[in-house]
Design a protein around this motif. Structure first.
Motif, mmCIF file in Angstrom:
data_model
loop_
_atom_site.group_PDB
_atom_site.id
_atom_site.type_symbol
_atom_site.label_atom_id
_atom_site.label_comp_id
_atom_site.label_asym_id
_atom_site.label_seq_id
_atom_site.Cartn_x
_atom_site.Cartn_y
_atom_site.Cartn_z
ATOM 1 N N GLN A 16 38.783 45.431 44.586
ATOM 2 C CA GLN A 16 37.582 44.678 44.873
ATOM 3 C C GLN A 16 36.582 44.620 43.735
ATOM 4 N N TRP A 17 36.686 45.489 42.723
ATOM 5 C CA TRP A 17 35.691 45.478 41.656
ATOM 6 C C TRP A 17 35.919 44.371 40.644
ATOM 7 N N GLU A 18 37.078 43.787 40.664
ATOM 8 C CA GLU A 18 37.537 43.009 39.524
ATOM 9 C C GLU A 18 36.597 41.888 39.092
ATOM 10 N N PRO A 75 42.279 56.432 40.315
ATOM 11 C CA PRO A 75 43.206 55.593 39.564
ATOM 12 C C PRO A 75 42.822 54.121 39.525
ATOM 13 N N ASN A 76 41.909 53.686 40.381
ATOM 14 C CA ASN A 76 41.677 52.253 40.485
ATOM 15 C C ASN A 76 40.282 51.839 40.030
ATOM 16 N N SER A 77 39.814 52.424 38.957
ATOM 17 C CA SER A 77 38.551 52.009 38.358
ATOM 18 C C SER A 77 38.802 50.887 37.364
ATOM 19 N N PRO A 78 37.981 49.831 37.372
ATOM 20 C CA PRO A 78 38.183 48.742 36.411
ATOM 21 C C PRO A 78 37.885 49.153 34.980
ATOM 22 N N LEU A 79 37.287 50.324 34.785
ATOM 23 C CA LEU A 79 36.963 50.797 33.441
ATOM 24 C C LEU A 79 38.024 51.726 32.874
ATOM 25 N N LYS A 80 39.062 52.025 33.646
ATOM 26 C CA LYS A 80 40.080 52.968 33.188
ATOM 27 C C LYS A 80 40.730 52.517 31.883
ATOM 28 N N GLY A 117 39.525 45.600 34.912
ATOM 29 C CA GLY A 117 38.898 44.417 35.463
ATOM 30 C C GLY A 117 39.068 43.208 34.568
ATOM 31 N N LEU A 118 38.674 42.083 35.082
ATOM 32 C CA LEU A 118 38.763 40.837 34.326
ATOM 33 C C LEU A 118 37.983 40.934 33.019
#
Length: 521
Positions: free
Chosen positions: A28-30, A134-139, A241-242
């Motif tokens: 959802q952060w993308e 594991p699902n951070s857009p900044l990883k 993320g995008l």
């Protein structure tokens, strides 16, 4: 459309993730920061994770006049292999760049907003340890490694993050003065600065942690660093993320990646000199035409590189490209696919016989066969031998003859996803030749005011634009064809999108025969 909360004059549409996708992606952060008004469409109630997402309206149709569609932050193969006008890609990329990193301050604000959003989600989940999520857009930003951006050459270790003068810049190359070409030709020759050093290309390496993993990516990094290239190592497996994907690719001149969706990130590569190059690291027994339509439409060179049994040209190549037996991957596929090893010939049905069965009858039969193998020592010993053959170096023709379509299905998945080696010396040498090409391109530009568009046409004319035998139809349509998607057109005038320009019309008549890449890599 406005009545249903459209986003920036268009809907955003997210389909469900593939069934075999085990990676926990960013979800959802993308796109929430970029599209800060409106909604994102999802197809299932369980996919609604934030107030940014909604189900489609049930009382009105939704039409897409134009779009860039992809999995996560990348352009999907099925969509992008259509004849998409290049203006759509360019407009999408430029709008993202303008919104996220027009200045360093804008980029820092985006990062601050993202971290605040993540902390809020972590607080809701009672897990404040952001580094373990594991699902951070900044990883992908946190995990990216940089080499040779601060120093140069052998012994230069990985740098801590990106060079400070380049952070948040839409065109970081303009600020990287230690490696910038001179604006005039000097006695040092083209591609040199006042110290006589050539600006080295930025090589992006994408690693996958599960399927299609590069087994010797660090060897490639070491060779490229010692050769003086600037290297950016990236992984998208834990979330990207995008904005973060586009940011990482904004200065990459050469993208090296296992074949797959990550190659679609090339739409964010720079279009100025040198002409961008994509190198797909393929398995020697399995190749695909990933994103060749997209790359040719964008004026990017594309080549497939293999390092395995079918690509041995000498003893040295065989030694540095050993065959990798992927036991864990093979066992995982055995659990997922219908093939059952260890059966005597008398118990094996032909493809025609299996296809004639009902699904219920076939499931019952498979359960019986698995029980038989589990309790029979002879069957287990035979299954172990057949498994060794199935994942071996040679094509298991006897097993294909015995198990038919089930064996082929296993092999297609296995060969596609098997970890693979990079032929480091050959690839480093090839990237060195790209460096020489870029310096020649710069020399031509300085003398004649040439453009990447004209240079790409020259590569097509010389058979140096696309490296597989199935490239001719893509180049013919996207470059030489009357309805080409490639060219520099009007972003503002939609009626001109995809139409040839005066320059392209003048260049195309000579492209009667389009050839594939002849360079041996």
């Amino acid at each position: 459309m406005k009545r249903f909360g459209a986003t920036k004059d268009a809907w955003i549409f997210r389909t469900a993730k593939p069934e075999r996708d085990d990676i926990k992606r960013q979800g959802q952060w993308e796109m929430k920061h970029f599209f800060h008004s409106g909604r994102e469409l999802v197809l299932s109630q369980y996919e609604i994770a934030t107030d940014f997402q909604t189900l489609p309206p049930d009382d009105a149709p939704i039409c897409f006049e134009r779009a860039v569609i992809g999995l996560g932050s990348q352009c999907s193969q099925v969509y992008c292999e259509n004849n998409i006008p290049v203006e759509i890609y360019q407009g999408f990329r430029d709008e993202i760049a303008d919104y996220y990193w027009q200045t360093p301050q804008v980029w820092q604000k985006h990062l601050s907003d993202s971290r605040e959003s993540i902390r809020g989600k972590e607080k809701e989940n009672n897990n404040p340890n952001l580094q373990e999520k594991p699902n951070s857009p900044l990883k992908c930003l946190d995990g990216a490694r940089y080499y040779n951006f601060e120093g140069t050459g052998s012994g230069n270790p990985a740098e801590d993050g990106e060079k400070m003068t380049r952070i948040g810049q839409r065109f970081p190359e303009a600020l990287d003065m230690n490696y910038t070409f001179k604006t005039d030709l000097s006695e040092n020759g083209p591609g040199t600065n006042r110290t006589g050093k050539s600006r080295k290309l930025v090589v992006g390496i994408v690693q996958r942690e599960e399927s299609r993993r590069l087994l010797n990516d660090q060897d490639l990094v070491k060779e490229l660093v010692e050769a003086g290239f600037r290297v950016k190592w990236m992984s998208f497996d834990h979330g990207c993320g995008l904005a973060e994907t586009a940011y990482l690719l904004r200065d990459v001149n050469v993208l090296v990646s296992p074949h797959g969706n990550a190659i679609g990130t090339s739409i964010f590569m720079p279009t100025n000199n040198p002409v961008p190059t994509l190198i797909s690291i393929d398995n020697s027994q399995y190749q695909e035409s990933w994103f060749k339509f997209t790359s040719t439409a964008l004026g990017q060179r594309f080549i497939s590189s293999t390092c395995g049994p079918t690509s041995y040209v000498d003893k040295a190549t065989e030694e540095r490209c050993p065959y990798y037996r992927d036991y864990s991957g093979g066992q995982r596929l055995l659990r997922q696919l219908p093939i059952i090893l260890g059966l005597p010939e008398s118990m094996v049905k032909t493809d025609a016989e299996k296809n004639a069965m009902t699904e219920w009858k076939r499931d019952r039969r498979d359960d019986y066969l698995r029980t038989y193998v589990r309790w029979s020592r002879d069957a287990q010993e035979l299954a172990a031998k057949e498994f060794e053959m199935l994942i071996g170096r040679e094509v298991p023709r006897s097993l294909i003859q015995k198990y038919g379509e089930d064996a082929w299905t296993f092999l297609n998945y296995f060969w596609k996803d098997i970890p693979r080696y990079v032929d480091v010396p050959r690839l480093t040498k090839f990237i060195g030749s790209l460096q020489e090409d870029s310096e020649r391109e710069e020399s031509v530009d300085l003398r004649n005011g040439s453009s990447p568009y004209r240079q790409f046409i020259e590569y097509v004319r010389n058979g140096e634009a696309c490296g597989e035998n199935d490239c001719q139809d893509k180049l013919q349509r996207n470059v030489a064809g009357a309805e080409s998607a490639f060219g520099q057109h009007s972003i503002n005038n939609v009626e001109l999108w995809g139409l040839p320009t005066t320059e392209s019309k003048a260049l195309r008549p000579e492209l009667v025969e389009v050839r594939h890449w002849k360079i041996d890599v």
